[in-house]
Design a protein around this motif. Structure first.
Motif, PDB file in Angstrom:
ATOM      1  N   HIS A 135       0.838  -1.206   0.000  1.00  0.00           N
ATOM      2  CA  HIS A 135       0.000   0.000   0.000  1.00  0.00           C
ATOM      3  C   HIS A 135       0.876   1.260   0.000  1.00  0.00           C
ATOM      4  O   HIS A 135       0.618   2.199  -0.754  1.00  0.00           O
ATOM      5  CB  HIS A 135      -0.941  -0.002   1.205  1.00  0.00           C
ATOM      6  N   GLU A 136       1.912   1.279   0.849  1.00  0.00           N
ATOM      7  CA  GLU A 136       2.822   2.442   0.905  1.00  0.00           C
ATOM      8  C   GLU A 136       3.479   2.684  -0.447  1.00  0.00           C
ATOM      9  O   GLU A 136       3.503   3.808  -0.942  1.00  0.00           O
ATOM     10  CB  GLU A 136       3.916   2.224   1.951  1.00  0.00           C
ATOM     11  N   TYR A 137       4.021   1.635  -1.047  1.00  0.00           N
ATOM     12  CA  TYR A 137       4.703   1.788  -2.325  1.00  0.00           C
ATOM     13  C   TYR A 137       3.739   2.273  -3.401  1.00  0.00           C
ATOM     14  O   TYR A 137       4.066   3.165  -4.195  1.00  0.00           O
ATOM     15  CB  TYR A 137       5.344   0.474  -2.778  1.00  0.00           C
ATOM     16  N   SER A 138       2.552   1.687  -3.448  1.00  0.00           N
ATOM     17  CA  SER A 138       1.571   2.083  -4.461  1.00  0.00           C
ATOM     18  C   SER A 138       1.108   3.516  -4.265  1.00  0.00           C
ATOM     19  O   SER A 138       0.929   4.257  -5.231  1.00  0.00           O
ATOM     20  CB  SER A 138       0.362   1.143  -4.418  1.00  0.00           C
ATOM     21  N   THR A 139       0.911   3.925  -3.006  1.00  0.00           N
ATOM     22  CA  THR A 139       0.474   5.286  -2.713  1.00  0.00           C
ATOM     23  C   THR A 139       1.530   6.306  -3.137  1.00  0.00           C
ATOM     24  O   THR A 139       1.208   7.344  -3.699  1.00  0.00           O
ATOM     25  CB  THR A 139       0.171   5.434  -1.209  1.00  0.00           C
ATOM     26  N   ARG A 140       2.787   5.988  -2.890  1.00  0.00           N
ATOM     27  CA  ARG A 140       3.864   6.938  -3.182  1.00  0.00           C
ATOM     28  C   ARG A 140       4.368   6.889  -4.614  1.00  0.00           C
ATOM     29  O   ARG A 140       4.844   7.895  -5.140  1.00  0.00           O
ATOM     30  CB  ARG A 140       5.031   6.707  -2.226  1.00  0.00           C
ATOM     31  N   TYR A 141       4.302   5.709  -5.247  1.00  0.00           N
ATOM     32  CA  TYR A 141       4.933   5.551  -6.559  1.00  0.00           C
ATOM     33  C   TYR A 141       4.002   5.059  -7.666  1.00  0.00           C
ATOM     34  O   TYR A 141       4.447   4.878  -8.791  1.00  0.00           O
ATOM     35  CB  TYR A 141       6.129   4.594  -6.451  1.00  0.00           C
ATOM     36  N   GLY A 142       2.736   4.812  -7.355  1.00  0.00           N
ATOM     37  CA  GLY A 142       1.798   4.324  -8.365  1.00  0.00           C
ATOM     38  C   GLY A 142       1.613   2.825  -8.295  1.00  0.00           C
ATOM     39  O   GLY A 142       2.342   2.116  -7.589  1.00  0.00           O
ATOM     40  N   LYS A 143       0.631   2.346  -9.029  1.00  0.00           N
ATOM     41  CA  LYS A 143       0.236   0.933  -8.919  1.00  0.00           C
ATOM     42  C   LYS A 143       1.339  -0.046  -9.287  1.00  0.00           C
ATOM     43  O   LYS A 143       1.395  -1.142  -8.759  1.00  0.00           O
ATOM     44  CB  LYS A 143      -1.011   0.661  -9.740  1.00  0.00           C
ATOM     45  N   ASP A 144       2.231   0.309 -10.191  1.00  0.00           N
ATOM     46  CA  ASP A 144       3.301  -0.603 -10.598  1.00  0.00           C
ATOM     47  C   ASP A 144       4.313  -0.853  -9.482  1.00  0.00           C
ATOM     48  O   ASP A 144       5.019  -1.852  -9.495  1.00  0.00           O
ATOM     49  CB  ASP A 144       4.027  -0.069 -11.829  1.00  0.00           C
ATOM     50  N   ALA A 145       4.373   0.046  -8.508  1.00  0.00           N
ATOM     51  CA  ALA A 145       5.336  -0.096  -7.417  1.00  0.00           C
ATOM     52  C   ALA A 145       5.039  -1.297  -6.535  1.00  0.00           C
ATOM     53  O   ALA A 145       5.921  -1.798  -5.849  1.00  0.00           O
ATOM     54  CB  ALA A 145       5.362   1.172  -6.577  1.00  0.00           C
ATOM     55  N   HIS A 146       3.811  -1.773  -6.547  1.00  0.00           N
ATOM     56  CA  HIS A 146       3.448  -2.937  -5.736  1.00  0.00           C
ATOM     57  C   HIS A 146       4.306  -4.152  -6.110  1.00  0.00           C
ATOM     58  O   HIS A 146       4.551  -5.032  -5.283  1.00  0.00           O
ATOM     59  CB  HIS A 146       1.958  -3.243  -5.907  1.00  0.00           C
ATOM     60  N   ALA A 147       4.811  -4.189  -7.334  1.00  0.00           N
ATOM     61  CA  ALA A 147       5.647  -5.299  -7.790  1.00  0.00           C
ATOM     62  C   ALA A 147       6.965  -5.379  -7.030  1.00  0.00           C
ATOM     63  O   ALA A 147       7.620  -6.426  -7.021  1.00  0.00           O
ATOM     64  CB  ALA A 147       5.911  -5.174  -9.284  1.00  0.00           C
ATOM     65  N   GLU A 148       7.375  -4.295  -6.360  1.00  0.00           N
ATOM     66  CA  GLU A 148       8.616  -4.309  -5.578  1.00  0.00           C
ATOM     67  C   GLU A 148       8.580  -5.416  -4.530  1.00  0.00           C
ATOM     68  O   GLU A 148       9.594  -6.030  -4.231  1.00  0.00           O
ATOM     69  CB  GLU A 148       8.835  -2.941  -4.912  1.00  0.00           C
ATOM     70  N   ILE A 149       7.406  -5.685  -3.981  1.00  0.00           N
ATOM     71  CA  ILE A 149       7.265  -6.720  -2.948  1.00  0.00           C
ATOM     72  C   ILE A 149       7.611  -8.102  -3.504  1.00  0.00           C
ATOM     73  O   ILE A 149       8.151  -8.933  -2.800  1.00  0.00           O
ATOM     74  CB  ILE A 149       5.828  -6.720  -2.383  1.00  0.00           C
ATOM     75  N   SER A 150       7.316  -8.345  -4.762  1.00  0.00           N
ATOM     76  CA  SER A 150       7.559  -9.676  -5.329  1.00  0.00           C
ATOM     77  C   SER A 150       8.789  -9.722  -6.225  1.00  0.00           C
ATOM     78  O   SER A 150       9.012 -10.705  -6.918  1.00  0.00           O
ATOM     79  CB  SER A 150       6.323 -10.135  -6.108  1.00  0.00           C
ATOM     80  N   ARG A 151       9.616  -8.689  -6.160  1.00  0.00           N
ATOM     81  CA  ARG A 151      10.802  -8.621  -7.020  1.00  0.00           C
ATOM     82  C   ARG A 151      11.783  -9.767  -6.750  1.00  0.00           C
ATOM     83  O   ARG A 151      12.406 -10.298  -7.666  1.00  0.00           O
ATOM     84  CB  ARG A 151      11.520  -7.293  -6.816  1.00  0.00           C
ATOM     85  N   TYR A 152      11.929 -10.149  -5.493  1.00  0.00           N
ATOM     86  CA  TYR A 152      12.885 -11.200  -5.125  1.00  0.00           C
ATOM     87  C   TYR A 152      12.139 -12.439  -4.669  1.00  0.00           C
ATOM     88  O   TYR A 152      11.156 -12.339  -3.939  1.00  0.00           O
ATOM     89  CB  TYR A 152      13.808 -10.715  -3.999  1.00  0.00           C
TER      90      TYR A 152
END
Length: 172
Positions: A35-52
């Motif tokens: 939620h934090e990443y998406s709020t600050r960087y947009g919906k694509d940022a949610h993928a950071e959680i599953s990057r690794y």
């Protein structure tokens, strides 16, 4: 799955627990970070959680995920993964939205540094996003060296890299 390590406690009602990403108690961490990443960087940022892959945060792969529990509930957490043979990379540093401003993030950082040092890492590396001034402040306040121009507009830098060299005792 149960914990990977025995709980330890050094603060009243706060227990440190090593867990796999699949542990249900990790869900609030992943949900709030997404939620934090998406709020600050947009919906694509949610993928950071599953990057690794999750296994990168397990001991066989040189990593760790830990939670701070208060009365059995997760209030903070974080992880590291193997960056290279001597460096651990911090990821997923989180404090539950209802428990901020209590020093829990500092505790998470200290626990991760201690565990990384115990595993032979001599350096910690991490990045935070340019729209996370509280994270930038946390890393500066806990002794991390910025690997970027701190006078530059963070939006022009991109991910803000930091490092910290650990004082690792030799194992004999």
């Amino acid at each position: 799955m149960t914990s990977l390590a025995q709980p330890s406690s050094s603060a009243v009602d706060v227990t440190v627990l090593h867990v796999p990403v699949s542990d249900p108690r990790v869900r609030p961490l992943l949900r709030e970070l997404g939620h934090e990443y998406s709020t600050r960087y947009g919906k694509d940022a949610h993928a950071e959680i599953s990057r690794y892959p999750d296994e990168e945060f397990t001991e066989p792969y040189g990593g760790l995920l830990l939670l701070l529990l208060e009365r059995g509930e997760p209030v903070a957490g974080g992880a590291f993964r193997r960056y290279d043979a001597t460096t651990a990379e911090l990821k997923r540093i989180w404090t539950h939205s209802a428990h901020r401003r209590r020093g829990l993030a500092r505790r998470v950082i200290a626990e991760l540094e201690r565990e990384a040092g115990a595993r032979g890492y001599r350096r910690i590396y991490l990045t935070t996003g340019p729209r996370q001034p509280e994270a930038r402040g946390l890393y500066l306040a806990t002794g991390y060296t910025p690997l970027f121009d701190t006078e530059a507009d963070p939006e022009t830098v991109g991910p803000l890299p930091f490092e910290k060299h650990l004082n690792v005792q030799s194992r004999t």
